[in-house]
Write an enzyme that holds these catalytic residues in place. Structure first.
Site, short mmCIF file in Angstrom:
data_model
loop_
_atom_site.label_atom_id
_atom_site.label_comp_id
_atom_site.label_asym_id
_atom_site.label_seq_id
_atom_site.Cartn_x
_atom_site.Cartn_y
_atom_site.Cartn_z
N HIS A 127 0.82 -1.21 0.00
CA HIS A 127 0.00 0.00 0.00
C HIS A 127 0.86 1.26 0.00
O HIS A 127 0.63 2.19 -0.79
CB HIS A 127 -0.90 -0.02 1.24
CG HIS A 127 -1.62 1.27 1.50
ND1 HIS A 127 -2.89 1.53 1.06
CD2 HIS A 127 -1.23 2.39 2.18
CE1 HIS A 127 -3.26 2.74 1.45
NE2 HIS A 127 -2.26 3.28 2.12
N GLU A 128 1.88 1.29 0.86
CA GLU A 128 2.71 2.49 0.96
C GLU A 128 3.55 2.70 -0.31
O GLU A 128 3.70 3.83 -0.78
CB GLU A 128 3.62 2.39 2.19
CG GLU A 128 2.88 2.33 3.51
CD GLU A 128 1.96 3.52 3.74
OE1 GLU A 128 2.23 4.61 3.20
OE2 GLU A 128 0.96 3.36 4.47
N HIS A 131 1.49 4.32 -2.97
CA HIS A 131 1.42 5.79 -2.92
C HIS A 131 2.54 6.41 -3.76
O HIS A 131 2.33 7.40 -4.48
CB HIS A 131 1.56 6.28 -1.47
CG HIS A 131 0.31 6.22 -0.67
ND1 HIS A 131 -0.89 6.78 -1.08
CD2 HIS A 131 0.04 5.65 0.54
CE1 HIS A 131 -1.82 6.59 -0.16
NE2 HIS A 131 -1.28 5.89 0.84
N GLU A 190 -5.89 6.89 -0.89
CA GLU A 190 -5.82 5.72 -0.03
C GLU A 190 -6.43 4.50 -0.71
O GLU A 190 -5.88 3.39 -0.66
CB GLU A 190 -6.52 5.99 1.31
CG GLU A 190 -5.81 7.00 2.19
CD GLU A 190 -4.42 6.54 2.60
OE1 GLU A 190 -4.24 5.35 2.88
OE2 GLU A 190 -3.52 7.39 2.62
#
Length: 266
Positions: A127-128, A131, A190
């Site tokens: 997920h990070e 980004h 997100e």
């Protein structure tokens, strides 16, 4: 009136020089800053973090997180050189992790108390990294720049035309920009990072079904103490779980095609 025209020209010029781009999921983006600028900012922020936050000295913990990160990074195509990425495990009770432009990843030890296995840790790291791949930092900075220019232009217009209630109007405009633009964009970021992370982890051989378990754990760890979704920069855990489940089919298909599954052990 001349001052107002000057601000409007500045706002127009900023929009004209904006680099239009497309995110990995096909979403249109406005990006004003170069990769080099973002990488420099990311490196500076990461350096400050290392000076301000204790770093884990536990070899087992570091090797465990590094193993997971390497598997995720290996899926990044042109950015798949693990030697170019720097990962640091920070000693902190924060249940969190982050990735920065310039190929920096930080993981807090508190996350390892909630993420129960390698697949759940991979959910967060994927997920990070998502980004960064989607250039969300660039997009947020660009958005803030354009909102600032627009608000100043409106403020000048109100003063030029002697609007008596310019203060309250500007306050309302600021709130409107947050609720109408900034926060929804953050929630979109997100959600997009969730889907990019789901793709990365499944390609790396981590079980994508564990992403749902991770967010169930996160929800339980929060004790229900969170803002209404409309006023939060993050989607509610229930929303994230629903979106992940809706995209689980392709992720599972990718996961099942990986013959050599990761075996990262804490």
């Amino acid at each position: 009136m001349l001052r107002f025209k000057s601000f409007m020209m500045a706002a127009g010029a900023a929009i004209l020089i904006t680099a239009c781009a497309t995110s990995p999921t096909g979403r249109k983006q406005v990006l004003l800053y170069s990769d080099a600028q973002l990488a420099q900012s990311g490196a500076q922020a990461f350096s400050a973090m290392k000076q301000e936050t204790p770093i884990s000295k536990k070899p087992v913990t570091n090797q465990y997180v590094q193993c997971i990160a390497d598997k995720i990074i290996a899926q990044l195509g042109p950015n798949a050189d693990t030697d170019e990425w720097e990962l640091v495990v920070f000693e902190s009770d924060q249940v969190n992790a982050f990735a920065l432009p310039g190929k920096k990843i930080g993981v807090y030890t508190g996350l390892l108390n909630v993420a129960e296995n390698q697949d759940q840790v991979a959910t967060v790291i994927g997920h990070e990294v998502g980004h960064v791949l989607a250039q969300h930092g660039n997009e947020r900075m660009s958005q803030s720049t354009l909102i600032g220019i627009t608000q100043e232009a409106v403020n000048v217009a109100l003063q030029t035309n002697d609007v008596a209630q310019s203060g309250p109007i500007m306050a309302a405009l600021g709130l409107g920009a947050q609720l109408g633009v900034a926060l929804p964009f953050s929630r979109a970021h997100e959600s997009e990072a969730d889907l990019i992370g789901l793709d990365l982890m499944s390609k790396a051989g981590f079980d994508p079904r564990q992403s749902v378990n991770l967010w169930q754990n996160m929800n339980a760890a929060s004790g229900g103490q969170r803002q209404l979704e409309m006023l939060s920069t993050h989607p509610a855990p229930e929303t994230r779980i629903k979106d992940l489940q809706a995209n689980m089919g392709p992720a599972l298909a990718q996961y099942n095609q990986v013959s050599n599954k990761p075996n990262c052990r804490p």
